[in-house]
Design a protein around this motif. Structure first.
Motif, short mmCIF file in Angstrom:
data_model
loop_
_atom_site.label_atom_id
_atom_site.label_comp_id
_atom_site.label_asym_id
_atom_site.label_seq_id
_atom_site.Cartn_x
_atom_site.Cartn_y
_atom_site.Cartn_z
N VAL A 1 0.84 -1.20 0.00
CA VAL A 1 0.00 0.00 0.00
C VAL A 1 0.87 1.25 0.00
O VAL A 1 0.64 2.20 -0.75
CB VAL A 1 -0.95 0.00 1.22
N ARG B 1 -6.74 -3.46 0.08
CA ARG B 1 -6.27 -2.09 0.27
C ARG B 1 -5.19 -1.73 -0.74
O ARG B 1 -5.15 -0.61 -1.26
CB ARG B 1 -5.73 -1.92 1.69
N ALA B 2 -4.32 -2.68 -1.02
CA ALA B 2 -3.27 -2.44 -2.01
C ALA B 2 -3.87 -2.27 -3.40
O ALA B 2 -3.42 -1.44 -4.19
CB ALA B 2 -2.26 -3.59 -1.99
N ALA C 1 -5.24 1.20 -3.67
CA ALA C 1 -4.15 2.17 -3.82
C ALA C 1 -3.61 2.16 -5.25
O ALA C 1 -3.28 3.22 -5.81
CB ALA C 1 -3.03 1.86 -2.83
#
Length: 298
Positions: free
Chosen positions: A158, A255-256, A259
Motif C-alpha cells: 500500500v 487495500r493495495a 491504492a
C-alpha cells in the motif's frame, strides 16, 4: 560480498566519480562490474580508463550490441554472483560507508530481500539539492524513518502504490530473489516498482534505514523526466497500475488494489508536468497528461 552492478550510458566524467566512490569504500567486501551500453559506438576514454585502473575487483564489459535500459538492467541481475547486489546509476555516488552500512543491516536483518539506506539528492554539479519531487516524496508518501524500520506484506505494498518513495539505484537486493523474478522487459520507466511489488507479494521484507550513505543524482534530462513531459511515462504507468490492482486483488490484498487503482502520487506527478507540456505546445502530451491526472480509477 556485495556485487555492485553498474549499467553505463553516459559520459566519462560522472562515471569516474561513481567508480571512484566505490573504490573509496571503508569496507572492501564488494566487487564492481560495469556493463557499457552507451549507444554511441565508443565513448572516448571509457575503455582506456578501466584498462588503466587495473583494479582486481573492478570488471568492465562493453555490450556487443545496444541492449537498452531494461535489458541491460536484466543482464546485471543475471550476471550477479554474490548473495546481494546493488545496481547503482552511472552518475550516482556511494558515500564511503555505503558497503559497511549495508553489511551491518543485512547482519541485523538476515531475512531482508531489499535494503533502502539513507539517501540525499544531488544535482548535476554534485551539490545537495531539494527538489519538489523529492520533498513531496519524503513529506507526503515516505514513512517516517528514524533509525531502522522493517516493512513487509500488504502495508508495504500500500505504501509503495500510494507513492514509490524508494531510490532504485541506492537499493541493495537479495540476488536469488531478484533472479527468480527479473525485470519486465516491456517496461521502460516503471520496471523497478513492478519488480519490487512482486518481491513483496512473495513475502520479501524491506529494511529501510535513515543513515545517509548514498547520493542520488537528479537530472531533468533523464529518461523518466523526458518521457513524463511527453506523456509517455504515464501511458505506461496507467497500464501498470491497472494490472497491479488486478494482481493485488488476486493476492487478496484489497487495500493495495485500491491504492493501485487510485495511484495518487503518479496522478499528481502528471499534473506537475502539464505546464512543461503546454510550454512545448504539445497538444497530444497535454491530452495524455490531463486524461491520466483526472481519469477515474477502474
Amino acid at each position: 560480498m556485495l556485487d555492485i552492478m553498474l549499467p553505463h550510458y553516459g559520459e566519462l566524467p560522472l562515471l569516474k566519480i561513481a567508480v571512484e566512490s566505490v573504490l573509496a569504500q571503508t569496507d572492501e567486501r564488494w566487487r564492481l562490474t560495469v556493463f557499457d551500453d552507451n549507444p554511441v559506438e565508443r565513448v572516448t576514454g571509457v575503455p582506456e580508463y578501466f584498462a588503466a585502473l587495473g583494479h582486481p575487483r573492478v570488471r568492465y564489459e562493453r555490450n556487443p550490441a545496444n541492449l537498452g535500459i531494461t535489458r541491460n538492467f536484466q543482464q546485471c541481475v543475471e550476471r550477479a554472483e554474490a548473495p546481494f547486489l546493488n545496481m547503482m546509476g552511472c552518475d550516482d555516488v556511494m558515500l564511503p560507508r555505503y558497503v559497511e552500512r549495508i553489511h551491518a543491516l543485512i547482519e541485523q536483518h538476515p531475512d531482508a530481500v531489499l535494503v533502502q539506506p539513507g539517501v540525499e539528492v544531488i544535482g548535476t554539479d554534485g551539490a545537495v539539492v531539494r527538489t519538489l519531487a523529492d520533498t513531496t516524496k519524503r513529506r507526503v508518501y515516505a514513512p517516517k524513518i528514524d533509525g531502522t524500520v522493517r516493512m513487509v506484506g500488504e502495508d508495504l505494498a500500500v505504501s509503495l502504490l500510494r507513492g514509490n518513495w524508494l531510490y532504485f539505484p541506492s537499493l541493495t537486493w537479495r540476488t536469488s530473489e531478484m533472479q527468480a523474478v527479473g525485470f519486465d522487459l516491456d517496461l521502460k520507466v516503471i520496471q523497478d516498482l513492478k519488480l519490487i511489488l512482486e518481491l513483496v507479494t512473495r513475502g520479501g521484507a524491506l529494511v529501510a534505514d535513515s543513515d545517509v550513505v548514498f547520493q542520488y543524482r537528479r537530472h531533468n534530462e533523464s529518461v523518466s523526466s523526458s518521457s513524463a513531459v511527453t506523456g509517455g511515462r504515464f501511458s505506461e504507468a496507467r497500464a501498470f497500475f491497472l494490472a497491479a490492482a488486478e494482481a493485488m486483488d488476486a493476492h487478496g490484498w484489497r487495500r493495495a488494489a485500491k491504492a493501485a487503482r487510485w495511484h495518487l502520487s503518479s496522478r499528481i506527478h502528471a499534473l506537475t508536468m502539464l505546464p512543461a507540456a503546454a510550454k512545448q505546445r504539445s497538444a497530444g502530451s497535454v491530452r495524455v497528461l490531463t486524461k491520466y491526472a483526472f481519469g477515474k480509477p477502474h
